[in-house]
Structures are given as C-alpha cells and as structure tokens.
Design an enzyme around this catalytic site. Structure first.
Site, PDB file in Angstrom:
ATOM      1  N   GLY A   1     -54.221   2.602 -33.916  1.00  0.00           N
ATOM      2  CA  GLY A   1     -53.066   3.371 -33.515  1.00  0.00           C
ATOM      3  C   GLY A   1     -53.172   4.580 -34.248  1.00  0.00           C
TER       4      GLY A   1
ATOM      5  CB  CYS B   1     -59.114   1.551 -36.068  1.00  0.00           C
ATOM      6  SG  CYS B   1     -58.914   3.483 -36.474  1.00  0.00           S
ATOM      7  CE1 TYR B   2     -50.522   2.319 -38.372  1.00  0.00           C
ATOM      8  CE2 TYR B   2     -50.178   0.182 -37.093  1.00  0.00           C
ATOM      9  CZ  TYR B   2     -49.915   1.126 -37.763  1.00  0.00           C
ATOM     10  OH  TYR B   2     -48.528   1.096 -38.135  1.00  0.00           O
TER      11      TYR B   2
ATOM     12  CG  HIS C   1     -62.284   2.283 -32.923  1.00  0.00           C
ATOM     13  ND1 HIS C   1     -61.073   1.773 -32.420  1.00  0.00           N
ATOM     14  CD2 HIS C   1     -61.928   3.422 -33.763  1.00  0.00           C
ATOM     15  CE1 HIS C   1     -60.222   2.399 -32.723  1.00  0.00           C
ATOM     16  NE2 HIS C   1     -60.758   3.356 -33.516  1.00  0.00           N
TER      17      HIS C   1
ATOM     18  CD  GLU D   1     -62.101  -0.713 -29.911  1.00  0.00           C
ATOM     19  OE1 GLU D   1     -61.155  -0.035 -30.252  1.00  0.00           O
ATOM     20  OE2 GLU D   1     -62.842  -1.403 -31.015  1.00  0.00           O
TER      21      GLU D   1
ATOM     22  CB  SER E   1     -54.158   1.331  -0.126  1.00  0.00           C
ATOM     23  OG  SER E   1     -55.136   0.716  -1.135  1.00  0.00           O
ATOM     24  N   GLY E   2     -56.829  -0.029   1.492  1.00  0.00           N
ATOM     25  CA  GLY E   2     -58.286   0.170   1.675  1.00  0.00           C
ATOM     26  C   GLY E   2     -58.906   0.381   0.346  1.00  0.00           C
ATOM     27  N   GLY E   3     -58.055   0.369  -0.737  1.00  0.00           N
ATOM     28  CA  GLY E   3     -58.680   0.604  -2.161  1.00  0.00           C
ATOM     29  C   GLY E   3     -59.095  -0.892  -2.567  1.00  0.00           C
ATOM     30  CB  VAL E   4     -61.144  -1.854  -5.645  1.00  0.00           C
ATOM     31  CG1 VAL E   4     -61.692  -3.111  -6.218  1.00  0.00           C
ATOM     32  CG2 VAL E   4     -62.176  -0.731  -5.703  1.00  0.00           C
ATOM     33  CG  ASP E   5     -56.882  -2.700  -7.550  1.00  0.00           C
ATOM     34  OD1 ASP E   5     -57.864  -3.001  -8.071  1.00  0.00           O
ATOM     35  OD2 ASP E   5     -56.349  -1.654  -8.145  1.00  0.00           O
ATOM     36  CB  SER E   6     -54.764  -3.146  -1.299  1.00  0.00           C
ATOM     37  OG  SER E   6     -55.471  -2.301  -1.073  1.00  0.00           O
ATOM     38  CB  SER E   7     -59.958  -4.274  -0.414  1.00  0.00           C
ATOM     39  OG  SER E   7     -59.713  -3.072   0.276  1.00  0.00           O
TER      40      SER E   7
ATOM     41  CE  LYS F   1     -59.089  -0.092 -10.037  1.00  0.00           C
ATOM     42  NZ  LYS F   1     -58.618  -0.058  -8.812  1.00  0.00           N
TER      43      LYS F   1
END
Length: 508
Positions: A53, A80-81, A166, A168, A220-226, A364
């Site tokens: 943070g 870190c924080y 970090h 990650e 929409s044709g995007g990854v998520d909705s597809s 994603k």
C-alpha cells in the site's frame, strides 16, 4: 474448497497476488481492509496475505487492522506495507528509511520455510520509503539488503511471515517460490483449484439454478461474454438467447465473425442488432472523448434493452462479469482516469427472475483457460483488450463513417501482418489509431494531403504498467508500406514509443 484471503490495504498489486496464488492451484479472494475480523474467522481461510500500500503505518490516517488477527491461528504473510503492518501490530518499530529502495535489489536470506529452495543471495523487487527498524518480540530477521536490515522476518510459533519485497512480480527472481512455500510449506494447502472442476461444477450449478426457464445474455464478442455464453450453452442449450449489438465501431468484419462463430459452434438463439447509423447520428459533431464514451454507453444501453423488451419469456439475465469487476478496493477514493462500464444496470421496467454471473469468481487469464477447454476459437479466447466504446476512442475527434472505414482497414492490415510473421505472440496489445491529423505526401508524382495512422503496441504482464514494444524495423516497414499502399486516404504511418506511465495504452 481451500481459500487464501488477500487482505487489501490499497496495494497496486492486490489482484496480481491473488492471481499468482491461483496459479499454484489454490483459490484466493480479495477483501478490503475494512472487512470485520469476525467475517474473516467465519470463512476458515487456510492463510492470509496482507498486500502492499502507498501509506506509512505510523500515520494514524493510514489503513490499519485489529491486532487480534495475529492471534487467530491462521498463517499470515505480509508483503511490503503488509510487512510493516505486521511489525506495527506486533509492537515492533517502523521508520522512514534513510535510503529508499526502488527496483531490483540484492537480498540475503537465512533459513526459513518460506525461503525453501532459494539461494542465499537473489534479486528481489523493492518499492518502499519506510522500513522496519526493530523487529517485534518473538520475530526473527531472516532477510536483509544493504539498506534494509529487516527485509524479511518470521514468527515460527504463530506461523507469521513478512517480506519487504514484492514476491508477486516477475522481477523478484524467486518470488514465485516464496508464494509456493507459503501456500504448501506454511499453510499446508493441497491445491484443489482446477479449471476442469470449475467447468463441471459451474455447468451443474447453472442447470439447477435455471431449470426450465430461459436466460438472456448480452454478448459483446469479447472474451468474458463469449466464455459466459459457452458455459450457459453447455448448461441449457436453446433456453439461452444471446443479444449482440453491433454499433458499427468494431474491427473489420468482427461482427460477422462473432455471429458465424456462435451460430455454428453453440446451441443457442442468437439475435444481432445492427445499429451503426443510429450511433453515428447520436455522435455527430462530438469531439470530447469522455462525452463520446458516455453517448456510446447510453445508446448501447437503450438499444440493448429495447431488444430485450421484445423477448416474451425473459427468465434470467446473465452477464460476463469477472472477479476484478466485483472487487471492493482497499484504496478508498481514487481519481477517475476514464469511464468504465463493467456491470450492466437493469432498467426499472424490465424484470428477471435473477441475475446470473458464471465467471464472477475468475480472473481474465482463468476465463481464457475455461474458454479453451470449452472449444471456443482462439481468435475469441485470446482476443486482445478492446475498449467498450470500440473504435470510437481510437479515432480522435468526431466520428464519421469514412473515418471508421479508414481505421478498420489500417488496423486489419496491422493484425494481418502480425499474424503472418508470428510477432503477435510477443505483444500484449497492438492496434491502429486515427489521430485526425493530415500530412503532405507524394504518391505517383502527385502531392497528397491525407490521413496519418499511428501504430500502438505494448508489452506488459498486468497492464498496470506497460512498455512500448520494440517491434523490429523490418516488420514496421512492411506494415507501413502495406497500409499506405492498401488503405485509401492514408499517406503516412508513425509509431508510438510512449510507455505507461506517462501515457496510457489507449489514446483516449
């Protein structure tokens, strides 16, 4: 299912931490630091990770947490924080460091469960102005750098570990090993988070929830909705209706590709609404990018719901919401860089039995894995990020049908050439921009005064930061030559060499 809690104290890498944990086969979820301690206890987490943070723990306005969390018997890793917060809660001492550490730093470690199979010296990624000046009682220092005498510490009895760096981020050489060790050596996880299990359990859950009712999805044709459409189709088949609004601002032939894919691959009802002229009429004379976004978003909302109202038996409403859309940030108020439309607001006059979000637990990259296993074409599963307003924010200034066609053709040449030479796999995102600038040129011994096309291409792991891509000159030359020869009304091509920050990936 085993779960790790990522407790967010406003760190920019909070989602990245959770993604890295999931990469190791353990489910992780993110909650803000305002989450009550009783809620955390009730969820029976296998471990808790405190994020980084931007604040200083010794300032009382900074995010803090109840000290009792250190005594609930759940393993903790502070980053870190989060490392400094552990020290502060356990009554150690934290101070402003005489020398700040940013970037790659050499770390020297001692024996520890979280440092298993890691050499004594390695490179880690630091980003801090404060440091632990005195470790709390019961904690042993297990890592240091030249300017940070307590770069890692542990309390073995309480299973509490803390690192100033970090783990990650990919810049930390053995960061992934640190996270693996925390999960399996400290928390003793078994690794039961697998995509195959997700598909089976989600399809079964959808069947039980939907029953014999219908479900409508905005595609929409995007990854998520597809991918959401793929899961729903597998679960209920023809009970699913997908509504696809083509506002005329997609890439060349993309609307046809989406329609052909879903009508041939899946068992569903597919409704396409072509409304490009309607959108252009609403956008006539508009040049401000934020105003364009709002008009496109509003008009999309109106067109979409007008079509939904025509459906007799609406049943359930589904959307491709993914986990980052659901996370309540620990940052507090943040500046609005540009408007985003992640979740759909339902109008008051349209009623459904409920809202279904089959991907609400996934990041994603996990959505893409599900898409591959469902057999969705690579062109959709690995579709590059594409702004909600489409080409509307890649054309600077007023939108016209002529400008859209020019940009579609230029962008198609760029994508075609990258696919042919195989360089697209090296890029996180690439596209063309029409800046609305005209330049003098010479074609066939004639003077021209026509459009300039800008190419934007970046490399990045997480899109929080991005570097402009060092595409070889011969590839850029071929793309430029093809665009100026094949696309009408373009006589010059330039390449954007701005990183993020100070720029953003998109131009508007």
């Amino acid at each position: 299912m085993e779960k790790i809690l990522v407790l967010d104290f406003g760190g920019q890498y909070n989602q990245l931490i959770a993604r890295r944990v999931r990469d190791h086969g353990v489910y992780a979820e993110i909650l803000p630091y305002t989450t009550p301690l009783e809620t955390i206890k009730e969820n029976h987490y296998k471990g808790i990770i405190f994020t980084g943070g931007p604040n200083s723990v010794f300032e009382m306005s900074s995010p803090h947490y109840a000290k009792e969390i250190l005594d609930i018997g759940v393993p903790i890793l502070g980053i870190c924080y989060g490392c400094q917060l552990v020290a502060w809660m356990a009554e150690g001492e934290v101070e402003t460091a005489p020398v700040s550490e940013y970037g790659k730093i050499e770390l020297t470690i001692e024996n520890s469960a979280i440092f298993k199979d890691i050499p004594e010296k390695s490179i880690v990624w630091m980003s801090h102005t404060d440091r632990i000046s005195k470790a709390p009682e019961g904690f042993d220092v297990i890592g240091k750098t030249d300017d940070c005498p307590c770069a890692a510490m542990q309390n073995v009895e309480k299973n509490i570990y803390a690192v100033q760096f970090h783990p990650e981020v990919t810049h930390s050489e053995y960061g992934n090993v640190v996270l693996h060790n925390f999960l399996y050596e400290v928390c003793h996880c078994s690794g039961d988070w697998q995509m195959d299990n997700f598909i089976e359990t989600t399809v079964e859950k959808l069947r039980n929830q939907i029953g014999d009712k219908n479900v409508i999805l905005g595609l929409s044709g995007g990854v998520d909705s597809s991918v959401a459409a793929g899961l729903l189709s597998r679960a209920v088949g023809k009970q699913l209706t997908c509504v696809f609004v083509d506002q005329g601002l997609m890439r060349k032939d993309e609307g046809d590709f989406v329609e052909n894919t879903f009508t041939s691959l899946f068992d569903m009802n597919f409704v396409r609404v072509n409304c490009g002229e309607q959108f252009l009429a609403k956008l006539k004379g508009v040049t401000d990018p934020e105003q364009k976004r709002k008009i496109i978003g509003t008009e999309f909302f109106n067109v979409f719901w007008d079509e939904i109202r025509k459906q007799a038996d609406k049943g359930y409403f589904a959307q491709g919401t993914i986990y980052p859309d659901c996370i309540e940030s620990g940052k507090g108020d943040a500046d609005v860089i540009k408007t985003h439309h992640n979740r759909v607001n339902l109008p008051d006059d349209v009623e459904f039995l409920g809202v279904i979000e089959p991907l609400a637990d996934l990041f994603k990259d996990e959505v893409r894995k599900v898409g591959e296993k469902l057999g969705i074409p690579k062109e959709l599963v690995w579709r590059q990020p594409f702004p909600g307003p489409g080409l509307g924010v890649r054309i600077i200034g007023e939108l016209t049908a002529e400008k859209i066609k020019v940009l579609q053709e230029a962008d198609w040449v760029l994508r075609d050439e990258m696919a042919k030479n195989g360089y697209e796999k090296n890029l996180a995102q690439f596209f063309c921009v029409l800046p609305g600038v005209q330049t003098v040129g010479v074609m066939g011994d004639h003077r021209t005064y026509d459009n300039l096309i800008a190419i934007r291409a970046v490399t990045t792991d997480d899109f929080m930061t991005a570097d402009w891509a060092k595409i070889p000159y011969d590839i850029l030359a071929k793309v430029s030559n093809r665009i100026t020869n094949e696309v009408e009304h373009v006589n010059r091509v330039v390449y954007d060499i701005t990183s993020k920050p100070p720029g953003t990936v998109e131009w508007e």
